[in-house]
Design an enzyme around this catalytic site. Structure first.
Site, PDB file in Angstrom:
ATOM      1  N   SER A 105      56.835  43.121  30.471  1.00 52.60           N
ATOM      2  CA  SER A 105      56.871  43.038  31.834  1.00 52.60           C
ATOM      3  C   SER A 105      58.180  42.493  32.552  1.00 52.60           C
ATOM      4  CB  SER A 105      55.716  41.782  32.187  1.00 52.60           C
ATOM      5  OG  SER A 105      54.646  42.261  31.810  1.00 52.60           O
TER       6      SER A 105
ATOM      7  N   HIS B  70      56.767  50.733  30.707  1.00 52.43           N
ATOM      8  CA  HIS B  70      55.778  49.895  31.390  1.00 52.43           C
ATOM      9  C   HIS B  70      54.545  50.252  32.102  1.00 52.43           C
ATOM     10  CE1 HIS B  70      55.641  46.224  34.146  1.00 52.43           C
ATOM     11  NE2 HIS B  70      54.954  45.848  33.314  1.00 52.43           N
TER      12      HIS B  70
ATOM     13  N   GLU C  76      56.691  52.803  34.456  1.00 53.15           N
ATOM     14  CA  GLU C  76      58.223  52.604  34.534  1.00 53.15           C
ATOM     15  C   GLU C  76      58.802  52.896  33.097  1.00 53.15           C
ATOM     16  OE1 GLU C  76      58.662  49.148  37.884  1.00 53.15           O
ATOM     17  OE2 GLU C  76      58.088  48.470  36.009  1.00 53.15           O
TER      18      GLU C  76
ATOM     19  N   ASN D 284      57.344  44.474  39.126  1.00 54.27           N
ATOM     20  CA  ASN D 284      57.368  42.868  39.140  1.00 54.27           C
ATOM     21  C   ASN D 284      58.622  42.366  39.820  1.00 54.27           C
ATOM     22  OD1 ASN D 284      55.007  43.336  37.453  1.00 54.27           O
ATOM     23  ND2 ASN D 284      56.027  42.911  35.544  1.00 54.27           N
TER      24      ASN D 284
HETATM   25  N1  CAA Z   1      39.312  50.074  32.302  1.00 51.36           N
HETATM   26  C1  CAA Z   1      38.957  51.300  32.703  1.00 51.36           C
HETATM   27  N2  CAA Z   1      38.466  51.620  33.958  1.00 51.36           N
HETATM   28  C2  CAA Z   1      38.538  50.680  34.805  1.00 51.36           C
HETATM   29  C3  CAA Z   1      38.648  49.394  34.664  1.00 51.36           C
HETATM   30  C4  CAA Z   1      39.275  49.094  33.229  1.00 51.36           C
HETATM   31  N3  CAA Z   1      39.411  47.659  32.857  1.00 51.36           N
HETATM   32  N4  CAA Z   1      38.599  48.670  35.696  1.00 51.36           N
HETATM   33  C5  CAA Z   1      38.035  49.470  36.760  1.00 51.36           C
HETATM   34  N5  CAA Z   1      38.012  50.833  36.201  1.00 51.36           N
HETATM   35  C6  CAA Z   1      37.598  51.982  36.904  1.00 51.36           C
HETATM   36  C7  CAA Z   1      36.322  52.203  37.469  1.00 51.36           C
HETATM   37  O1  CAA Z   1      35.463  52.732  36.239  1.00 51.36           O
HETATM   38  C8  CAA Z   1      36.228  52.822  38.727  1.00 51.36           C
HETATM   39  O2  CAA Z   1      36.568  54.301  38.381  1.00 51.36           O
HETATM   40  P1  CAA Z   1      35.685  55.324  39.402  1.00 51.36           P
HETATM   41  O3  CAA Z   1      36.712  55.161  40.696  1.00 51.36           O
HETATM   42  O4  CAA Z   1      36.149  56.708  38.804  1.00 51.36           O
HETATM   43  O5  CAA Z   1      34.583  54.879  40.086  1.00 51.36           O
HETATM   44  C9  CAA Z   1      37.498  52.485  39.359  1.00 51.36           C
HETATM   45  O6  CAA Z   1      38.449  51.925  38.310  1.00 51.36           O
HETATM   46  C10 CAA Z   1      37.532  51.271  40.281  1.00 51.36           C
HETATM   47  O7  CAA Z   1      36.588  50.168  39.574  1.00 51.36           O
HETATM   48  P2  CAA Z   1      35.745  49.211  40.369  1.00 51.36           P
HETATM   49  O8  CAA Z   1      34.786  50.075  41.515  1.00 51.36           O
HETATM   50  O9  CAA Z   1      34.667  48.722  39.262  1.00 51.36           O
HETATM   51  O10 CAA Z   1      36.546  48.068  40.795  1.00 51.36           O
HETATM   52  P3  CAA Z   1      37.584  48.265  42.158  1.00 51.36           P
HETATM   53  O11 CAA Z   1      37.298  49.325  43.101  1.00 51.36           O
HETATM   54  O12 CAA Z   1      37.545  46.860  42.287  1.00 51.36           O
HETATM   55  O13 CAA Z   1      38.859  48.622  41.189  1.00 51.36           O
HETATM   56  C11 CAA Z   1      40.752  47.794  40.135  1.00 51.36           C
HETATM   57  C12 CAA Z   1      39.103  47.850  40.295  1.00 51.36           C
HETATM   58  C13 CAA Z   1      41.032  49.382  39.772  1.00 51.36           C
HETATM   59  C14 CAA Z   1      41.296  46.990  39.115  1.00 51.36           C
HETATM   60  C15 CAA Z   1      41.284  47.488  41.465  1.00 51.36           C
HETATM   61  O14 CAA Z   1      40.622  46.354  41.883  1.00 51.36           O
HETATM   62  C16 CAA Z   1      42.724  47.184  41.381  1.00 51.36           C
HETATM   63  O15 CAA Z   1      43.524  48.126  41.635  1.00 51.36           O
HETATM   64  N6  CAA Z   1      43.412  45.983  41.397  1.00 51.36           N
HETATM   65  C17 CAA Z   1      44.763  45.832  41.528  1.00 51.36           C
HETATM   66  C18 CAA Z   1      45.418  45.981  40.047  1.00 51.36           C
HETATM   67  C19 CAA Z   1      47.006  45.705  40.035  1.00 51.36           C
HETATM   68  O16 CAA Z   1      47.484  45.495  40.886  1.00 51.36           O
HETATM   69  N7  CAA Z   1      47.474  46.026  38.727  1.00 51.36           N
HETATM   70  C20 CAA Z   1      48.636  45.552  38.266  1.00 51.36           C
HETATM   71  C21 CAA Z   1      48.889  44.269  37.835  1.00 51.36           C
HETATM   72  S1  CAA Z   1      50.613  43.883  37.531  1.00 51.36           S
HETATM   73  C22 CAA Z   1      50.728  44.719  36.044  1.00 51.36           C
HETATM   74  O17 CAA Z   1      50.148  45.428  35.397  1.00 51.36           O
HETATM   75  C23 CAA Z   1      52.270  44.475  35.505  1.00 51.36           C
HETATM   76  C24 CAA Z   1      52.657  43.515  34.909  1.00 51.36           C
HETATM   77  O18 CAA Z   1      53.519  43.522  34.109  1.00 51.36           O
HETATM   78  C25 CAA Z   1      52.055  42.145  34.810  1.00 51.36           C
HETATM   79  P1  NAD Z   2      47.193  40.073  25.595  1.00 51.19           P
HETATM   80  O1  NAD Z   2      47.115  38.599  25.264  1.00 51.19           O
HETATM   81  O2  NAD Z   2      45.922  40.592  26.425  1.00 51.19           O
HETATM   82  O3  NAD Z   2      47.338  40.776  24.215  1.00 51.19           O
HETATM   83  C1  NAD Z   2      48.312  40.498  23.104  1.00 51.19           C
HETATM   84  C2  NAD Z   2      47.866  40.966  21.910  1.00 51.19           C
HETATM   85  O4  NAD Z   2      48.886  41.202  21.043  1.00 51.19           O
HETATM   86  C3  NAD Z   2      46.787  40.009  21.286  1.00 51.19           C
HETATM   87  O5  NAD Z   2      45.621  40.685  21.105  1.00 51.19           O
HETATM   88  C4  NAD Z   2      47.488  39.492  20.166  1.00 51.19           C
HETATM   89  O6  NAD Z   2      46.511  39.307  19.084  1.00 51.19           O
HETATM   90  C5  NAD Z   2      48.339  40.744  19.755  1.00 51.19           C
HETATM   91  N1  NAD Z   2      49.407  40.332  18.918  1.00 51.19           N
HETATM   92  C6  NAD Z   2      50.350  39.262  19.123  1.00 51.19           C
HETATM   93  N2  NAD Z   2      51.360  39.556  18.120  1.00 51.19           N
HETATM   94  C7  NAD Z   2      51.191  40.512  17.310  1.00 51.19           C
HETATM   95  C8  NAD Z   2      51.795  41.326  16.410  1.00 51.19           C
HETATM   96  N3  NAD Z   2      52.982  40.709  16.008  1.00 51.19           N
HETATM   97  N4  NAD Z   2      51.319  42.299  15.765  1.00 51.19           N
HETATM   98  C9  NAD Z   2      50.238  42.792  16.619  1.00 51.19           C
HETATM   99  N5  NAD Z   2      49.633  42.221  17.457  1.00 51.19           N
HETATM  100  C10 NAD Z   2      50.074  41.046  17.960  1.00 51.19           C
HETATM  101  O7  NAD Z   2      48.456  40.584  26.283  1.00 51.19           O
HETATM  102  P2  NAD Z   2      48.552  41.728  27.340  1.00 51.19           P
HETATM  103  O8  NAD Z   2      48.410  41.241  28.782  1.00 51.19           O
HETATM  104  O9  NAD Z   2      48.119  42.737  26.615  1.00 51.19           O
HETATM  105  O10 NAD Z   2      50.437  41.869  27.377  1.00 51.19           O
HETATM  106  C11 NAD Z   2      50.834  42.399  26.328  1.00 51.19           C
HETATM  107  C12 NAD Z   2      52.452  42.701  26.678  1.00 51.19           C
HETATM  108  O11 NAD Z   2      52.161  43.833  27.960  1.00 51.19           O
HETATM  109  C13 NAD Z   2      53.321  41.587  27.271  1.00 51.19           C
HETATM  110  O12 NAD Z   2      54.576  41.975  26.811  1.00 51.19           O
HETATM  111  C14 NAD Z   2      52.842  41.798  28.582  1.00 51.19           C
HETATM  112  O13 NAD Z   2      54.100  41.124  29.487  1.00 51.19           O
HETATM  113  C15 NAD Z   2      52.858  43.164  28.934  1.00 51.19           C
HETATM  114  N6  NAD Z   2      52.087  43.518  30.246  1.00 51.19           N
HETATM  115  C16 NAD Z   2      50.940  42.897  30.717  1.00 51.19           C
HETATM  116  C17 NAD Z   2      50.337  43.322  31.822  1.00 51.19           C
HETATM  117  C18 NAD Z   2      49.211  42.373  32.117  1.00 51.19           C
HETATM  118  O14 NAD Z   2      48.692  42.880  33.530  1.00 51.19           O
HETATM  119  N7  NAD Z   2      48.416  41.638  31.525  1.00 51.19           N
HETATM  120  C19 NAD Z   2      50.835  44.358  32.349  1.00 51.19           C
HETATM  121  C20 NAD Z   2      51.863  45.048  32.210  1.00 51.19           C
HETATM  122  C21 NAD Z   2      52.624  44.603  30.802  1.00 51.19           C
END
Ligand code: CAA
Ligand code: NAD
Length: 292
Positions: A119, A140, A152, A190
């Protein structure tokens, strides 16, 4: 650079989703986890997600079974030696990722592409830990992987054109829309999203409003699918803390600095939805905000 066999390292929130979409797209998928317990949890996530798709009639039961049949789990890193593409989704920690890629570099074929789902770390730092920097790229994905359409594709100064093309082709094959991103910490999304999440926590520290009201504000006022605290819990507060530390270290800008409350949450194990507790408690039918 034909990709048929995909390795996924880590089957947490992200790795389980990456394995699922790769198997659905027809790839032979091998997932490496640290132990059998973590493997079982990862498989459970994949099964629940595929079952949900069957219930919603997006997938037939036969397609689900075929996808599951293409996924195998291992606890041995060396089992990944025959993969064409290995995507890591382990903890957001450079030392852990470099140790993994350094090991894989010694056992995988010359053609194997290494991808990181990081991330906030720079892919260049991981490429430098290998003898194949031209075949290291960022992929990503976004959470939840089966739902979010974006990937990405992160190119370092050393990534070859052929690797980038293969990464774009794989992303499209798994049904995603790839965008090209430079290897700056936070890439495109991000860079904008993380300060927003951290700022919400800072406003909570200042007592601007309650967790619920701030979430409701962004959902109903701006049409966001979830409010910032629901999103923090969804991403994982432990992961967000690591991301913030890495981005702050990179840019030394206050907007990336982890708020003290986030540290306290992580110290108490309130990692979010995956832990059952974060800003909300997830043990009941509906999430309920926890006292802060
Ligand atoms: N796995 C698989 N499918 C899923 C799911 C999951 N974990 N969660 C939800 N779904 C599916 C559902 O089956 C549903 O499908 P249909 O449209 O076919 O019915 C759809 O997604 C919508 O789900 P829900 O109706 O249960 O719930 P919702 O409308 O509240 O949507 C959500 C859930 C898609 C997660 C929505 O809340 C959302 O888009 N949230 C924002 C998520 C976001 O911002 N993600 C980015 C996070 S940052 C990141 O990832 C980067 C990083 O590096 C940290
Ligand atoms: P998580 O904590 O849900 O899962 C990490 C997993 O990696 C755990 O199950 C752990 O047992 C396993 N693990 C640790 N070391 C390991 C190794 N050497 N070999 C095999 N498995 C190992 O974390 P996450 O949220 O899935 O994040 C994983 C990566 O994806 C991170 O780099 C995070 O920054 C990135 N990411 C996270 C998100 C998010 O929304 N959580 C979104 C995009 C990218």
């Amino acid at each position: 650079m034909k990709i048929e066999k995909v390795g996924v390292v880590g089957a947490g929130l992200m790795g389980s989703g990456i394995a699922e979409i790769s198997a659905k797209a027809g790839y032979d998928v091998l997932v490496r986890e640290v132990d059998d317990d973590a493997s079982a949890k990862g498989l459970g996530r994949i099964e629940r997600s595929l079952n949900r798709a069957v219930e919603k009639e997006k997938l037939t039961a036969d397609e689900r079974d075929a996808a599951l049949g293409r996924i195998a789990f291992t606890t041995e890193v060396d089992a990944l030696a025959d993969r064409d593409l290995v995507i890591e989704a382990i903890v957001e920690n450079l030392e852990a990722k470099n140790a993994l890629f350094g090991h894989l570099d010694g056992i995988c074929g010359d053609h194997t592409i290494f991808a990181s789902n990081t991330s906030s770390l720079t892919v260049t730092d991981m490429a430098a830990a290998t003898n194949r920097p031209d075949r290291v790229v960022g992929l990503h994905f976004f959470n939840p992987v089966p739902v979010m359409k974006l990937v990405e594709v992160v190119r370092t100064i050393a990534t070859s054109d052929a690797t980038v093309e293969a990464a774009f082709a794989y992303s499209r094959a798994v049904g995603k829309q790839p965008i090209a991103a430079k290897d700056n910490s936070g890439f495109v999304v991000n860079l904008l999203l993380v300060p927003y999440m951290l700022d919400a926590i800072r406003q909570l520290e200042r007592g601007v409003a309650s967790i619920e009201d701030m979430d409701t504000g962004m959902v109903l006022g701006c049409g966001y699918p979830m409010g910032p605290f629901t999103l923090c819990d969804f991403v994982g507060n432990d992961t967000t803390l690591r991301i913030a530390e890495i981005m702050f270290d990179e840019y030394r800008e206050q907007r990336y600095a982890p708020p003290p409350l986030l540290r306290r949450m992580v110290a108490m194990g309130r990692f979010g939805r995956k832990a059952g507790q974060g800003f909300y408690d997830y043990s009941g039918d509906q999430p309920t905000p926890l006292p802060i």
